[in-house]
Motif scaffolding. Sequence first.
Motif, PDB file in Angstrom:
ATOM      1  N   PRO A  81       0.807  -1.228   0.000  1.00  0.00           N
ATOM      2  CA  PRO A  81       0.000   0.000   0.000  1.00  0.00           C
ATOM      3  C   PRO A  81       0.838   1.276   0.000  1.00  0.00           C
ATOM      4  CG  PRO A  81      -0.918  -1.609   1.523  1.00  0.00           C
ATOM      5  CD  PRO A  81       0.389  -2.171   1.057  1.00  0.00           C
ATOM      6  N   ALA A  82       1.952   1.256   0.733  1.00  0.00           N
ATOM      7  CA  ALA A  82       2.804   2.451   0.752  1.00  0.00           C
ATOM      8  C   ALA A  82       3.368   2.740  -0.628  1.00  0.00           C
ATOM      9  CB  ALA A  82       3.945   2.255   1.764  1.00  0.00           C
ATOM     10  N   TRP A  83       3.717   1.664  -1.362  1.00  0.00           N
ATOM     11  CA  TRP A  83       4.234   1.860  -2.724  1.00  0.00           C
ATOM     12  C   TRP A  83       3.147   2.453  -3.617  1.00  0.00           C
ATOM     13  CZ3 TRP A  83       9.205   0.050  -4.441  1.00  0.00           C
ATOM     14  CH2 TRP A  83       9.441   0.286  -5.805  1.00  0.00           C
ATOM     15  N   ARG A  84       1.925   1.908  -3.506  1.00  0.00           N
ATOM     16  CA  ARG A  84       0.833   2.434  -4.323  1.00  0.00           C
ATOM     17  C   ARG A  84       0.559   3.895  -4.003  1.00  0.00           C
ATOM     18  NH1 ARG A  84      -1.606  -2.659  -3.229  1.00  0.00           N
ATOM     19  NH2 ARG A  84      -3.004  -1.691  -1.712  1.00  0.00           N
ATOM     20  N   LEU A  85       0.656   4.240  -2.724  1.00  0.00           N
ATOM     21  CA  LEU A  85       0.498   5.641  -2.344  1.00  0.00           C
ATOM     22  C   LEU A  85       1.598   6.493  -2.967  1.00  0.00           C
ATOM     23  CD1 LEU A  85      -0.965   7.785  -0.606  1.00  0.00           C
ATOM     24  CD2 LEU A  85       0.580   7.182   1.268  1.00  0.00           C
TER      25      LEU A  85
END
Length: 613
Positions: free
Chosen positions: A100-104
């Motif tokens: 999720p952090a990467w997608r953010l």
Amino acid sequence: MTKLADASADEDPQARHRRPRRRRLLARTVLLCFVLLALAVGSTAWVGVRAVSARDHLQQAADLVSRLRDQVRARDPMAMETLDLLRAETRAARADVADPAWRLGTHAPAIGDDLLAVQSVADALDDLSRNGVTPLIETASRVDLSTLAPRNGRFDLAPIQLSAARLSAADAVVRRVRDRVGAIRVEGLVAQVRSAVTGLQQDLRRASETTSIAARAATLLPPMLGSAGPRNYLVLFQNLAEVRATGGMPGAYVVIRADRGRVAIVDQGMAASDLRSFKKPVLPLRAADRALYTDKLGRFPANVNVTPDFPTTAALAREMYRRRSGNAVDGVFSTDPVALSYVLRALGPVPVPGGEPLTGDSAVPVLLSRIYASDVSLERQDRYFTAAARATFRALLERPVDPAALMGALVQAAQERRMLMWSTRAVENQLVAGTALAGVMPASDGADPTVGVFLNDGSGAKLGYYLTHAAEVAVQPVCRTDGRREITLRVVLGSTAPKSGLSANVLGMGLAGDPYTIRTNVSVYSPTGGAIAGMRLDGARQPFGAGRDRRRAVGIVTVDLKPGTRRTLDVTMLTGVPAGGYGETVTPRLWTTPGLTPWDLKIRSGSGCPRTR
């Protein structure tokens, strides 16, 4: 103090209650900003950890791909274990970038496009390792290359038919991955990511070309070799000593029959003496073909390939053969002595009745020069050419041969457009469409402007043996407001012919006046939707014949070459405007007439221009 007190006394009581709310809202906003900032810093650090992990997994995957390629070539049974390791690495890399952090982070203004590019690459490679590589390895492990070579005049069709479905499945995955990675916009990416993405795009394009050829061949070959019923084909041998747009003037021909994998010669002859000429074109000609090449295209076997469009050539040759023999063939192939020399290097020397044997080194000089060196009669020449064609064909079908060496020879010949094919069945032509075998310039260039340089002899002689050629095409830096680009083309033709001593067979009709002068008609094809702005020959403005052919502007000029001289033709062209515009770099493509010797080619790319609205 009095004024302040008065003001305070006059203040709306509700305003006094709103002030604490505003302070609380401000405090919450500041706190939220600090929280978001902390999250952003934490996410950046976490994304950095993920990036390092993904990089390591992708590097391991690259090493495994190299090992896997070597194992497949060696038919090593450990290949499947290596594939399992490869899948594990690409799966881990994909998991790293699915966080999720990467997608953010992909929405961040500075690094978002870089993170999104890496995510797309990891997803695509995982798709390739899970779905695309397996059918390729299964095919390589189950199909022995030696079974693909003919034995005693027969091809074993079963292995080819068994591999067709797997190869088609693998090709679909490779094309899907190629398109996905190809859609990544590299403009604005950091240097390391851009370099990795562009390199992968190039690798996938090459891989796609390979899987596409393999899948199409596995689908195409069984029916063409008679799996569903006998097929007959006309095979033209182009004589490069008298140059034509697709290579050389049609000389000897054979007709082969394929029936359930068994292949044999059922007829042969010489185009000029056996097919002869016709009073009217044997098929209706397009107005563009008449304007550019006159109706001789459809009347004389020697001129069916003055056009670079091989389907036109093939249809005319097929009809000429039908009218003279009464037999209709199912398709037409063409090849030349240079392609034959490649095959002979795999086959070894081939004895020819009535003349010297042919080898990989001797085929070109024997067939294109020595046969004409003395005043041998045309009848004896024809007998030798037909004997050479039959002897080589029989050796190819009956002699044991290294399949890898033979495949390499055929691939090289096809890539150089020295092997062309056309079928009477539209579905088979669709399978070769877009490949060098089709002999058709792209119907639409897109963002890769394609230029053509095609040569036709105007001497009526066999002086093409002494013709040299070089070409350079370049995209100019000027960005036009209409979105078109300017392209320059330089063609340098030379003659290595002696000034005397050639036989009458070589000098032929001497249509240039001086029998030792090579006269060549040069046809220049612009990119699709383009135009030819001007030509200069040796620096002087040159008038030229103009026309259009399948959405391309065509300019034709005649160049005379005295022995030992060179002449330079400079052409200025404009491209059309592709629907999607041009990208960051514009790289032109160049099609040329296959020659006796390779062209000296230079391609100069140009920078992109702002997109037009």
